[in-house]
Design an enzyme around this catalytic site. Structure first.
Site, PDB file in Angstrom:
ATOM      1  N   HIS A  49       0.844  -1.193   0.000  1.00 16.23           N
ATOM      2  CA  HIS A  49       0.000   0.000   0.000  1.00 16.23           C
ATOM      3  C   HIS A  49       0.878   1.240   0.000  1.00 16.23           C
ATOM      4  O   HIS A  49       1.778   1.371   0.828  1.00 16.23           O
ATOM      5  CB  HIS A  49      -0.913   0.002   1.225  1.00 16.23           C
ATOM      6  CG  HIS A  49      -1.962   1.075   1.192  1.00 16.23           C
ATOM      7  ND1 HIS A  49      -1.699   2.376   1.525  1.00 16.23           N
ATOM      8  CD2 HIS A  49      -3.278   1.026   0.851  1.00 16.23           C
ATOM      9  CE1 HIS A  49      -2.799   3.094   1.411  1.00 16.23           C
ATOM     10  NE2 HIS A  49      -3.773   2.297   0.995  1.00 16.23           N
ATOM     11  N   HIS A  78     -10.051   6.704  -4.499  1.00 22.90           N
ATOM     12  CA  HIS A  78     -10.281   5.258  -4.577  1.00 22.90           C
ATOM     13  C   HIS A  78     -11.542   4.904  -5.385  1.00 22.90           C
ATOM     14  O   HIS A  78     -11.733   3.744  -5.760  1.00 22.90           O
ATOM     15  CB  HIS A  78     -10.443   4.664  -3.173  1.00 22.90           C
ATOM     16  CG  HIS A  78      -9.187   4.671  -2.353  1.00 22.90           C
ATOM     17  ND1 HIS A  78      -8.781   5.767  -1.623  1.00 22.90           N
ATOM     18  CD2 HIS A  78      -8.247   3.726  -2.158  1.00 22.90           C
ATOM     19  CE1 HIS A  78      -7.642   5.485  -1.003  1.00 22.90           C
ATOM     20  NE2 HIS A  78      -7.295   4.255  -1.306  1.00 22.90           N
ATOM     21  N   ARG A  94       1.709  20.072  -4.600  1.00 22.73           N
ATOM     22  CA  ARG A  94       1.690  18.634  -4.339  1.00 22.73           C
ATOM     23  C   ARG A  94       1.810  18.447  -2.832  1.00 22.73           C
ATOM     24  O   ARG A  94       2.874  18.603  -2.250  1.00 22.73           O
ATOM     25  CB  ARG A  94       2.857  17.944  -5.054  1.00 22.73           C
ATOM     26  CG  ARG A  94       3.084  16.455  -4.789  1.00 22.73           C
ATOM     27  CD  ARG A  94       1.857  15.621  -4.629  1.00 22.73           C
ATOM     28  NE  ARG A  94       2.123  14.191  -4.718  1.00 22.73           N
ATOM     29  CZ  ARG A  94       1.540  13.280  -3.944  1.00 22.73           C
ATOM     30  NH1 ARG A  94       0.675  13.654  -2.999  1.00 22.73           N
ATOM     31  NH2 ARG A  94       1.780  11.983  -4.108  1.00 22.73           N
ATOM     32  N   CYS A 134       6.609  17.836 -10.376  1.00 25.22           N
ATOM     33  CA  CYS A 134       6.362  16.593  -9.665  1.00 25.22           C
ATOM     34  C   CYS A 134       6.884  15.425 -10.492  1.00 25.22           C
ATOM     35  O   CYS A 134       6.734  15.396 -11.721  1.00 25.22           O
ATOM     36  CB  CYS A 134       4.872  16.405  -9.395  1.00 25.22           C
ATOM     37  SG  CYS A 134       4.507  14.889  -8.469  1.00 25.22           S
ATOM     38  N   TYR A 156       8.316   6.710  -5.718  1.00 19.24           N
ATOM     39  CA  TYR A 156       8.895   7.356  -6.895  1.00 19.24           C
ATOM     40  C   TYR A 156      10.086   6.567  -7.425  1.00 19.24           C
ATOM     41  O   TYR A 156      11.223   7.021  -7.411  1.00 19.24           O
ATOM     42  CB  TYR A 156       9.304   8.788  -6.562  1.00 19.24           C
ATOM     43  CG  TYR A 156       8.150   9.660  -6.124  1.00 19.24           C
ATOM     44  CD1 TYR A 156       7.252  10.162  -7.058  1.00 19.24           C
ATOM     45  CD2 TYR A 156       7.950   9.970  -4.778  1.00 19.24           C
ATOM     46  CE1 TYR A 156       6.184  10.954  -6.669  1.00 19.24           C
ATOM     47  CE2 TYR A 156       6.895  10.766  -4.376  1.00 19.24           C
ATOM     48  CZ  TYR A 156       6.010  11.262  -5.321  1.00 19.24           C
ATOM     49  OH  TYR A 156       4.953  12.040  -4.930  1.00 19.24           O
TER      50      TYR A 156
END
Length: 669
Positions: free
Chosen positions: A148, A173, A250, A297, A446
């Site tokens: 997760h 979600h 962000r 980002c 990332y």
């Protein structure tokens, strides 16, 4: 100073029913464990005490503060520490009509699976066995505890319970593909009676995001909680320096409310003496340094990777569309100056005369925390921090003003040329270490995986025995990129009496590499021609931190003019490709580098526009036959999978305003 950990647990305690008391206790315990993992000495005691007190004081906090605010309205408006909302520079974009999809998240009937009693589901609420309920379906997601993106503590919060109240907070979600994936791990269903009981006793949480600031309407939210907003890209070429209110945001967690007079930055770790700096210390003990740099980002354009080939989905948020890139002038103090003050020989390290094996990375931790008390964090290589030409700073100004709350007030890290995720906001701790940050945002979120690695089979399990992390580098510096901003997607461009029209956009490359050329095409990439470049500031070799604007005025080709004279509306496919000083070029398509985390996305961005000779020269309007789902649009001008504001308005059962509960602080930047 606002304690996000205590506040969040107290807010959640307000509506937790008696049979969920063990969940709240587990939450407090996990908070203590989580904070002890990244706090030492006095800090560990402080965080543990705050978490431990939360359960006992929850009712008192909420009873004395029934409107859910964290600071009295009078205090906010009278103490002079908050700025009121600034004037809006550009007109608001048209409202987007929601298009909820009936049944998008409803689990299908599964008569082949057993009926599981509610009491049995509730027993599976620890790391050894985590079951979840959603609209009568029961899922065993124990294997997902390491996969997760939010970490194991987030899953434990909801284990043995109904997911819907949690997803009401995090509506990304609800886009459909999450439930579709969960169905592969469904183990049964509740009885109609138990399903009705769960519905009747549905929890309602307090909102830890209620004190987030109000944002400019031209900052388009692709997730609301936490807020991730991108500017309308047709506005980006209006200003070389992006206005603060339009600079992309962000946020990984809720925006903390920090009193600047109580702010402390802790610097500690290998080879230095621990120091604590106030905001005033940073402003008075060190020379001020300014740098103009573009931030992007690492996941910008993530939506372009969602639904590739029909079934390759991205299971991490936010799904940026295109605009998570902006430029500002930052003011603060050099990281190397602060580290030198703490005892590091930064000059010898920068020159390579000293290379201590125990000093390789500079870790950052923020004051922002999740519901379990875990703070945001990341790191950069120490070489970047000590480099006299690296321009890495601890910033307290943005475009000549104190940092806005959304951008890290009062202090954030700025590491020019690196991904935005590495430039920690609301900076609390700086740690010199031999290791990279161990936070999930550094170690998991990332990474650039190979195209054959996917979420369903690999990342959701996150098995270190089979997942080759050595083949999935952590994103630091970003690849070369560009995109056309004007004319906008799906626009009608008036060319009545015109013989030419103009295309504008932005280009940037990470690591300080210069944009040497941008080629532009109006036929989908069949032919290209070089654009004119605009960069009003002087930056030196390998220090080209800021973006380059480009423009190209195209003569309307004879064959198109003939069609226009006949009354035709001529469609164009406009795209660009940039080349940096290393002769790196943008790839044409996403296929060769598709990755399951959706990072470092830089294939050609295609803009669909139409030349219309019935409209006055230079007039631009949105095509009436195209209804946008968002203010920005993926490559090609449409979403291949229904957008629904990234799930926030996809589900018919969840259409309320996500900011219907706001605190007084939210009215101020």
């Amino acid at each position: 100073m606002f304690n996000a950990t205590r506040y969040t647990i107290a807010k959640q305690a307000h509506n937790v029913s008696r049979h969920h008391c063990r969940t709240l206790s587990a939450l407090v315990s996990s908070t203590i464990r989580g904070e002890q993992q990244h706090a030492g000495g006095d800090d560990a005691f402080k965080y543990s005490a705050a978490a431990g007190l939360s359960l006992g004081i929850a009712s008192a906090l909420l009873m004395s503060n029934s409107n859910g605010t964290t600071r009295a309205e009078a205090d906010v408006t009278s103490n002079g520490k908050y700025k009121t909302l600034p004037p809006q520079k550009y007109a608001s974009p048209p409202a987007i009509k929601p298009h909820p999809i009936e049944g998008v998240n409803d689990p299908p009937p599964r008569p082949d699976l057993p009926t599981i009693p509610l009491e049995e589901v509730e027993e599976h609420c620890d790391e050894e066995s985590m079951w979840f309920m959603f609209r009568g379906a029961v899922y065993d997601l124990t294997f997902f505890k390491n996969g997760h993106p939010g970490g194991t503590p987030r899953l434990l919060m909801a284990a043995g319970q109904d997911l819907e109240p949690y997803w009401e907070v995090y509506r990304q979600h609800f886009r459909g593909h999450i439930v579709e994936w969960m169905e592969k791990h469904r183990i049964g269903s509740l009885s109609p009676e138990d399903k009705a009981k769960v519905e009747a006793n549905k929890m309602q949480f307090g909102d830890m995001y209620e004190s987030d600031p109000i944002r400019d309407p031209n900052l388009l939210g692709c997730t609301q909680k936490p807020w991730c907003g991108e500017p309308r890209i047709d506005l980006l070429t209006n200003d070389y320096i992006t206005p603060n209110e339009l600079f992309y945001v962000r946020n990984h967690l809720a925006v903390p409310d920090i009193d600047p007079d109580e702010y402390v930055l802790i610097v500690k770790g290998k080879g230095i003496k621990k120091h604590k700096f106030t905001l005033n210390d940073l402003k008075t003990k060190f020379p001020k340094h300014e740098v103009v740099t573009t931030l992007q980002c690492a996941g910008n354009r993530r939506e372009d990777l969602h639904g590739v080939d029909g079934d390759r989905k991205i299971f991490i948020a936010p799904h940026w569309v295109i605009g998570a890139m902006s430029t500002a002038k930052w003011g603060g103090v050099k990281m190397r100056d602060v580290l030198q003050h703490c005892g590091m020989d930064v000059d010898a390290m920068a020159l390579g005369e000293k290379t201590p094996k125990n000093i390789k990375h500079l870790q950052f931790e923020g004051y922002d925390t999740d519901e379990t008390g875990l703070c945001y964090g990341g790191s950069i290589p120490i070489d970047k921090a000590v480099d006299g030409l690296g321009d890495a700073i601890f910033a307290f100004e943005m475009n000549g003003e104190p940092l806005p709350r959304d951008h890290g007030f009062p202090v954030r890290a700025i590491a020019p040329g690196h991904a935005g995720a590495r430039q920690c906001k609301w900076l609390h701790k700086v740690i010199v270490s031999d290791k990279e940050s161990q936070k999930s945002w550094q170690q998991k979120s990332y990474r650039g995986f190979a195209p054959d690695i996917n979420f369903e089979e690999h990342l959701s399990h996150w098995d270190p025995k089979t997942l080759r992390l050595d083949q999935a580098p952590i994103v630091q510096e970003m690849p070369v990129t560009s995109f056309v901003c004007n004319p906008p997607q799906n626009s009608l461009v008036g060319v009545k009496g015109a013989t030419e029209f103009t295309v504008k956009g932005v280009a940037w490359s990470g690591g300080g590499k210069k944009i040497e050329r941008v080629d532009v095409s109006i036929d989908g990439g069949k032919t290209f021609t070089a654009a004119e470049l605009y960069k009003p500031i002087d930056q030196r070799r390998n220090r080209h931190w800021a973006w380059t604007h480009f423009s190209k005025t195209f003569p309307i080709p004879d064959e198109i003019q003939e069609r226009i004279k006949k009354g035709e509306k001529v469609k164009l496919d406009i795209c660009s490709k940039a080349m940096d000083s290393n002769f790196n070029l943008q790839p044409e398509t996403v296929g060769p580098y598709w990755n399951a985390r959706g990072v470092c996305i830089n294939h050609w961005y295609h803009v669909e526009t139409t030349l219309d000779a019935t409209r006055p020269k230079g007039e631009i309007e949105h095509a009436s036959n195209v209804e946008d789902e968002f203010g920005n649009t993926p490559t090609g001008g449409k979403f291949p999978i229904p957008w629904g504001e990234h799930g926030w308005k996809s589900d018919p059962k969840h259409q309320t305003d996500p900011r219907e509960v706001i605190a007084p602080e939210a009215r101020h930047f």
